[in-house]
Design an enzyme around this catalytic site. Structure first.
Site, PDB file in Angstrom:
ATOM      1  N   ARG A 278      26.566  11.206  11.568  1.00  0.00           N
ATOM      2  CA  ARG A 278      25.232  11.500  12.107  1.00  0.00           C
ATOM      3  C   ARG A 278      25.031  10.589  13.307  1.00  0.00           C
ATOM      4  O   ARG A 278      24.656   9.430  13.162  1.00  0.00           O
ATOM      5  CB  ARG A 278      24.181  11.225  11.030  1.00  0.00           C
ATOM      6  CG  ARG A 278      22.822  11.844  11.284  1.00  0.00           C
ATOM      7  CD  ARG A 278      21.778  11.225  10.372  1.00  0.00           C
ATOM      8  NE  ARG A 278      21.392   9.925  10.885  1.00  0.00           N
ATOM      9  CZ  ARG A 278      21.011   8.901  10.129  1.00  0.00           C
ATOM     10  NH1 ARG A 278      20.957   9.002   8.827  1.00  0.00           N
ATOM     11  NH2 ARG A 278      20.669   7.757  10.695  1.00  0.00           N
ATOM     12  N   HIS A 282      18.081   9.789  11.633  1.00  0.00           N
ATOM     13  CA  HIS A 282      17.970  10.708  10.497  1.00  0.00           C
ATOM     14  C   HIS A 282      16.985  11.817  10.853  1.00  0.00           C
ATOM     15  O   HIS A 282      17.289  12.996  10.745  1.00  0.00           O
ATOM     16  CB  HIS A 282      17.496   9.972   9.244  1.00  0.00           C
ATOM     17  CG  HIS A 282      17.096  10.898   8.140  1.00  0.00           C
ATOM     18  ND1 HIS A 282      18.014  11.632   7.435  1.00  0.00           N
ATOM     19  CD2 HIS A 282      15.877  11.250   7.648  1.00  0.00           C
ATOM     20  CE1 HIS A 282      17.380  12.388   6.543  1.00  0.00           C
ATOM     21  NE2 HIS A 282      16.078  12.182   6.654  1.00  0.00           N
ATOM     22  N   TYR A 291      19.352  -0.336   9.966  1.00  0.00           N
ATOM     23  CA  TYR A 291      20.355  -0.327   8.902  1.00  0.00           C
ATOM     24  C   TYR A 291      21.792  -0.098   9.355  1.00  0.00           C
ATOM     25  O   TYR A 291      22.707  -0.129   8.548  1.00  0.00           O
ATOM     26  CB  TYR A 291      19.977   0.674   7.812  1.00  0.00           C
ATOM     27  CG  TYR A 291      19.694   2.095   8.302  1.00  0.00           C
ATOM     28  CD1 TYR A 291      20.734   2.967   8.585  1.00  0.00           C
ATOM     29  CD2 TYR A 291      18.387   2.544   8.478  1.00  0.00           C
ATOM     30  CE1 TYR A 291      20.480   4.259   9.024  1.00  0.00           C
ATOM     31  CE2 TYR A 291      18.125   3.830   8.923  1.00  0.00           C
ATOM     32  CZ  TYR A 291      19.172   4.696   9.193  1.00  0.00           C
ATOM     33  OH  TYR A 291      18.923   5.965   9.628  1.00  0.00           O
TER      34      TYR A 291
HETATM   35  C1  LIG Z   1      15.085  15.690  -3.799  1.00  0.00           C
HETATM   36  C2  LIG Z   1      14.829  14.956  -2.537  1.00  0.00           C
HETATM   37  N1  LIG Z   1      14.704  13.630  -2.557  1.00  0.00           N
HETATM   38  C3  LIG Z   1      14.436  12.941  -1.431  1.00  0.00           C
HETATM   39  C4  LIG Z   1      14.315  13.579  -0.231  1.00  0.00           C
HETATM   40  C5  LIG Z   1      14.024  12.797   1.055  1.00  0.00           C
HETATM   41  N2  LIG Z   1      15.199  12.841   1.922  1.00  0.00           N
HETATM   42  C6  LIG Z   1      15.300  13.719   2.935  1.00  0.00           C
HETATM   43  S1  LIG Z   1      16.780  13.675   3.684  1.00  0.00           S
HETATM   44  C7  LIG Z   1      17.340  12.445   2.677  1.00  0.00           C
HETATM   45  C8  LIG Z   1      18.740  11.950   2.823  1.00  0.00           C
HETATM   46  C9  LIG Z   1      19.747  13.056   2.669  1.00  0.00           C
HETATM   47  O1  LIG Z   1      21.043  12.576   2.841  1.00  0.00           O
HETATM   48  P1  LIG Z   1      22.293  13.545   2.930  1.00  0.00           P
HETATM   49  O2  LIG Z   1      22.324  14.420   1.730  1.00  0.00           O
HETATM   50  O3  LIG Z   1      23.485  12.718   3.190  1.00  0.00           O
HETATM   51  O4  LIG Z   1      21.979  14.486   4.177  1.00  0.00           O
HETATM   52  P2  LIG Z   1      21.822  14.057   5.701  1.00  0.00           P
HETATM   53  O5  LIG Z   1      20.363  13.823   5.937  1.00  0.00           O
HETATM   54  O6  LIG Z   1      22.651  12.863   5.934  1.00  0.00           O
HETATM   55  O7  LIG Z   1      22.298  15.239   6.460  1.00  0.00           O
HETATM   56  C10 LIG Z   1      16.349  12.075   1.776  1.00  0.00           C
HETATM   57  C11 LIG Z   1      16.476  11.000   0.782  1.00  0.00           C
HETATM   58  C12 LIG Z   1      14.446  14.981  -0.240  1.00  0.00           C
HETATM   59  N3  LIG Z   1      14.325  15.699   0.866  1.00  0.00           N
HETATM   60  N4  LIG Z   1      14.712  15.636  -1.393  1.00  0.00           N
END
Ligand SMILES: Cc1ncc(C[n+]2csc(CCOP(=O)(O)OP(=O)(O)O)c2C)c(N)n1
Ligand SMILES: Cc1ncc(C[n+]2csc(CCOP(=O)(O)OP(=O)(O)O)c2C)c(N)n1
Ligand SMILES: [Mg+2]
Ligand SMILES: [Mg+2]
Lengths: 394, 326, 394, 326
Positions: A278, A282, A291
């Site tokens: 990424r 975010h 971080y």
């Molecule tokens: C069930 C749930 N918990 C928390 C969140 C908040 N949240 C949004 S994105 C994220 C991180 C996701 O990480 P990853 O699966 O690696 O996807 P990336 O954003 O890196 O593409 C979090 C914790 C959410 N959307 N859904």
């Protein structure tokens, strides 16, 4: 013999011997492999190169570029307050674009929120991406004929829908497949596990495509799971895992094609881990300097899939500088037109929240809708829509 | 006294709790290194270390179920759900265990744990980031459900919740996180859980609300006083479980009229319960139907439509005038 | 270049070549092994035999026998209507008894509902087991000094509590461990996955002990997951898996001891799959003839852990027929006394449901309690407890 | 017409749905080979095969989330939660997706799916097998929540639910599964969802209830008629979402008095919502406070204590007399 805990009364004389004794190692049948074709340094493994023809190569290049430019544009629109928080896909263009294009029209693509190129490729008007981030439900409405699911926000939940779609395909005897995106973070959720387990049990035609972009907001991949690779999680479900270079469009294309073919020929699911990064925030609400280090980002910038693919296509004589310019201009023009369409269609009727909830609104809901309409009219938020007299004040 | 917004006030309470009791641990997604997506945990990992302020993998059931285990062992886990809209991933742990352990073990084990979760609309966020579902928790026996409405009571209630021997769902109105500042005492301050506050006295009408809706409610009370010369009593519930029946019914017995305001859907919401209690205890005092100005029984709209959707000062004053004119 | 789906316009010329090409196989570090010491045919692997001393051997034998007799007694009590539905552990006595005894007093044992021997060993009065199945919350109250969790009914949920307990131990720097039981069916639940993943990430001192009894009610193990073994699911979480003969008390004891030692010495979690069999019904409400064959049950009856262990102990001269008789009589007497205690203490005050809900009952709850009390008194379900005048009718 | 109990009536509806529409599939734990732990799916796998009646692994979120995918593809999945107490494992899928897909996609995708779940106490079952939590679903916009009260309406409502283009939570009062038999028509019969029934007409008092509680309610109505000469109107809600406001308020406008009965906890339960609607629409007709005879805001007791706990005929008649004497 008395009740109680006689056993614990004396210290346990642990049977140290047991530690050293040989046991039968269990051989695991499914395999976990690594695939890379167009390496970060530009070297191509000729034996693996799928040698896509010029049209397709350029299509893929343009698609990745569209994802990149759309991304950049969205960040600007967010800063200008023309859309809300945006989650960019920068760096992950090869991963999602080169996999989506493998899917046929009757296949389903089940995205999360970092695959704008997938929507575009599958035929969603570009402005639907803007609509989603702009706060309009319209951004979740697939056009007729396109049956992908819309952006899924709750992490990993869409993996179960992908599994269910594949299940339905199999039950119907349709030779289609489902491509399901999710992130490295998503692999920790219970839904991810349940989806893979069901897919394994029923040998469903689904490819779980994990974009391991190294971060789940601020949590690095290494703290997400103690598993050395995400690909090996497939072993828990009795099918194969494939880890590939997610910034290598050729590896993504080949690996996904193989997995989709296997799915369609009854070979069951595959877990693909696309190792990518990424490169941006975010979301626009995030500050990654808290971080992660600049150095880390810089290292990965050198592995950027777009210049890498461009160089490869230049090398193969499929692209030349003039063509690159043309594509760039073309993408920007199409994008600009989409932004115009987005901004010209913002009359979001607040009453719509009643319109699509059920096939038939119930009497109580109809009552509430009227109450809402009356309030909105009174507050001047919508124009009066019908003579007031007929309406009962609740 | 120091002037601070709700984020700082919550941070202060967490800081105090961590300092006063080494059994307190914080856990959640992005709460450590990143200091929480709303910065509620700013500075705490630096100060208390990674064993007291813990970044977890992405799994809400594990955060809640893990907290149950920690609490059984004697710790006091304070977990954060990044948004209340994602707490359902761990809802089974709440219904099946968090709410039951004390009763199930006939008091042998209690669970001194707090689950914090930002809720509510108004911050232009994407889907699942704007709902209010406090009624799910209020309907679940064995929990406390606390909802602050300003920096000072947020700090006092959070500290009280962490000290409480029983599980607390701490529902934070994120629209208020940085909406305004208040003087917050320097010394640790707590408030009792389950006690509503009459935040404005009046004689003609009672408006009952909580959380982020307290702002339009108080504006409406001003407006009604200024424009209509009406004396409005305003009750801030602060906790929807327990629900302070005495304060509610006492106020309505005095005014004879009530309006209830919340963002959450109407059907089986807190408003319904408040009306039921008034009818059970104070029906004879009631001079007009009670009006609910609430979210509708629809999905909370994406943010382009949310301003129009959310209960507003105008909608509240209008309902109040209706009730007064009855 | 036009928008749309040019890619899908022509049929995909799948790159069949890619299927055959060699990739780099990924080597998985954690290991999955199989352990058996006292085989089904009675043969002992002398090199692995922990050679427990006579006292302990007899203790374990008696414990397993207690579990068996308690089980049998409960089925009778259920038929007589003296308890409700009961879920027997028949066939799984070695699996749960020989593992529980590994745990020290300060360790925690986190059971599901098929470990009556564990409760007994850990110091729960025998009648608590009857109380649970008899419909009394008292069956979920650990006695002072015993800190195991009570029976967990919702499948796999307890795995997260075990993980949290181990997490707390680690945070506190306590050199204890947690032993968590669950079934083969439980491995499909999201909670199982999340528990193992967190345990791996934080290297927690917890042993997940799956009693793979081949059935989850009517679903056979093979339909629960496509994973060949349950033990290999550990690979998804970066730690070792151990499959062992769950009807072999020696293997259970040795394997669990090793895993617990590893946990306590900072080596992190282990997943143990104890291969065993649910020789009886799922619960007394179940009719297994609907879904499994008599032959299957008979095959497993030959592998019954209790005769197997008895024969082993006879062979080692630790038991003799007279001793066996004594133990049997002793167990039955203790059990009979527990049944008497159970039946003599059945005055379940219905008002208790208000008593233990919170440390401090709220005013509204107190009001409801009074309402309930008044109703119960009126209906003659409880005796009048205080003068009525003082009480307000709600 | 054939005389049958509720289990057979539900089985009949499933059989009819499988026969009339090959998009209907059943899925759940132990529903195939084992024919369901309550035998509701008896004979169906034999008749329709393993691709129409599917035994699943043990994972409720996958059953519900998988059903979402199936429904998106055009199937009509009817899933079974073995007990409503275990449906929370998939509650996030219900809140985040089942209830939202139509609205989210502006009507492009609908989810024609039914989630069946046995609920309620009275069958001497262990923990988690006796709760009633219909209010969770009633509070969730985008769902229908249907609760039959006898063999005939169970069959008609289940068939209607399966034919409905939107998701239905079908909450089955398991205490009634084999409690009594009724004549059920041979030809497929349906009933509209969201329409309450006045099952007994009266003029002095309205008792409103649903599901398993209809039995003590009807006994109480008899008792009040026989002993007190009181004319009781009884409303069977049959669906708690939508909630049939007209029938409820119409009845209370006539009788002026109401008692509401349910097993579920009181706070924010269906009873609260019913009272709120009466107050909003029929306050002027109300001659006495409305009484709720419901579960308390405690955990449903283990079964040794459940008989004393469950709302009984005596408790209902007593409340009715109170209300009548007001
Ligand atoms: C069930 C749930 N918990 C928390 C969140 C908040 N949240 C949004 S994105 C994220 C991180 C996701 O990480 P990853 O699966 O690696 O996807 P990336 O954003 O890196 O593409 C979090 C914790 C959410 N959307 N859904
Ligand atoms: C979350 C949840 N879903 C469903 C059930 C109903 N149920 C009780 S036991 C059981 C099977 C469990 O199988 P397994 O984990 O193998 O344990 P075993 O009973 O074989 O010991 C099921 C489905 C439950 N208790 N909890
Ligand atoms: Mg990621
Ligand atoms: Mg099993």
């Amino acid at each position: 013999m008395s009740v109680g805990l006689p056993w614990q009364a004396k210290p346990l004389d642990r049977i140290g011997r047991a530690f050293a004794v040989p046991r039968k190692a269990i051989k695991i049948k499914p395999k976990v492999e690594w695939l890379s074709i167009l390496a970060g340094d530009g070297k191509v493994d000729e034996s693996l190169d799928p040698k896509l023809d010029a049209d397709r190569s350029i299509y893929l290049y343009r698609l990745m570029l569209m994802a990149r430019r759309l991304d950049e544009r969205c960040i600007i629109l967010q800063r200008q307050g023309r859309i809300g928080t945006y989650g960019p896909c920068r760096g992950q263009e090869a991963a999602h674009c080169a996999s989506t294009i493998v899917m046929d029209r009757e296949d389903w693509v089940v995205p999360t929120y970092r695959e704008p190129g997938s929507f575009y490729h599958r035929g969603w008007p570009l402005e639907t991406v803007l609509q989603f981030w702009g706060g309009f439900e319209e951004g979740c409405r697939p056009p007729e004929g396109v049956h992908d699911t819309p952006i899924a926000v709750p992490i990993a939940t869409q993996a179960l829908h992908a599994m269910g779609l594949a299940w339905a395909m199999k039950l119907r005897g349709d030779r289609h497949a489902v491509l399901c995106y999710c992130g490295d973070g998503s692999t920790s959720e219970g839904d991810f596990h349940e989806a893979l387990n069901f897919a394994g049990v029923y040998r469903l035609p689904v490819v779980f495509f994990v974009q391991n972009n190294q971060w789940a907001i601020s949590l690095p991949r290494a703290k997400q799971t103690a598993s050395e690779t995400i690909a090996q999680k497939a072993l828990a479900y009795g099918f194969d895992g494939l880890q590939l270079d997610g910034n290598d469009p050729l590896a993504v294309y080949v690996g996904t094609t193989e997995a989709v073919e296997r799915a369609k020929s009854g070979g069951g699911p595959t877990l693909i881990e696309a190792v990518t990064y990424r490169m941006s925030v975010h979301t626009t609400a995030d500050d990654p300097t808290k971080y992660r280090s600049k150095e880390e980002v810089e290292t990965w910038e050198k592995l950027d899939p777009i210049p890498r693919y461009q160089k490869y296509l230049l090398g193969r004589g499929i692209l030349d500088p003039k063509r690159i310019e043309e594509i760039e201009a073309d993408v920007l023009a199409e994008l600009a037109a989409a932004v115009v369409r987005y901004e010209e269609n913002q009359n979001a009727d607040p009453l719509d929240c009643f319109k699509y909830l059920y096939a038939e609104p119930s009497a109580e809901l109809e009552q509430q809708r009227k109450e809402f309409q009356t309030a909105l009219e009174r507050e001047g938020m919508i124009e009066k829509q019908e003579p007031r007299m007929a309406q009962q004040r609740s | 006294m120091a002037l601070m917004n709700m984020v700082s006030a919550l941070n202060l309470a967490l800081n105090e709790a961590l300092a006063e009791d080494d059994r307190v641990v914080l856990l959640g997604e992005d709460i450590g290194q990143d200091e929480g997506v709303f910065r509620v945990t700013a500075g705490l990992m630096d100060k208390y270390g990674q064993d007291r302020v813990i970044d977890t993998p992405l799994a809400e059931a594990a955060i809640i179920g893990g907290s149950v285990g920690m609490a059984l062992y004697g710790l006091k886990p304070v977990s954060e759900m990044q948004f209340s809209g994602f707490a359902y991933q761990g809802f089974h742990q709440v219904e099946q265990h968090v709410s039951r352990f004390r009763n199930r073990t006939r008091g042998r084990f209690n669970l001194p744990m707090v689950i914090r979760m930002p809720y509510g609309g108004g911050i232009r966020a994407i889907e699942h980031h704007s709902e209010s579902r406090e009624a799910y928790y209020a309907h679940t026996p064995g929990l406390h459900v606390v909802i602050p409405s300003g920096p000072r009571n947020a700090r006092a209630l959070l500290l009280a919740s962490i000290r409480d021997p029983d599980p607390v769902i701490f529902y934070e109105p994120k629209a208020l996180y940085r909406a305004f500042k208040e003087q917050v005492p320097d010394e640790p301050e707590t408030m009792p859980i389950g006690v509503a506050q009459v935040v404005r006295e009046g004689t003609d009408l009672t408006i009952i609300s909580y959380g982020a809706m307290m702002r339009p409610v108080l504006e409406a009370a001003d407006e009604l006083a200024d424009t209509d010369g009406v004396s409005v009593e305003v009750v801030d519930l602060l906790s929807v479980s327990p629900l302070d029946t005495e304060t509610i019914t006492g106020s309505v017995a005095k005014t004879g009229r009530a309006v209830i305001v919340h963002e959450a859907p109407r059907r089986c919401g807190i408003g319904a319960e408040v009306i039921a209690r008034i009818v059970e205890k104070s029906l004879v005092y009631l001079e007009a139907p009670i009006r609910r100005i609430t979210g509708f029984d629809v999905q909370f709209p994406f943010f382009a439509r949310e301003r129009a959707y959310l209960p507003s000062m105008e909608r509240i004053t209008h309902a109040a005038r209706d009730v007064l004119a009855f």
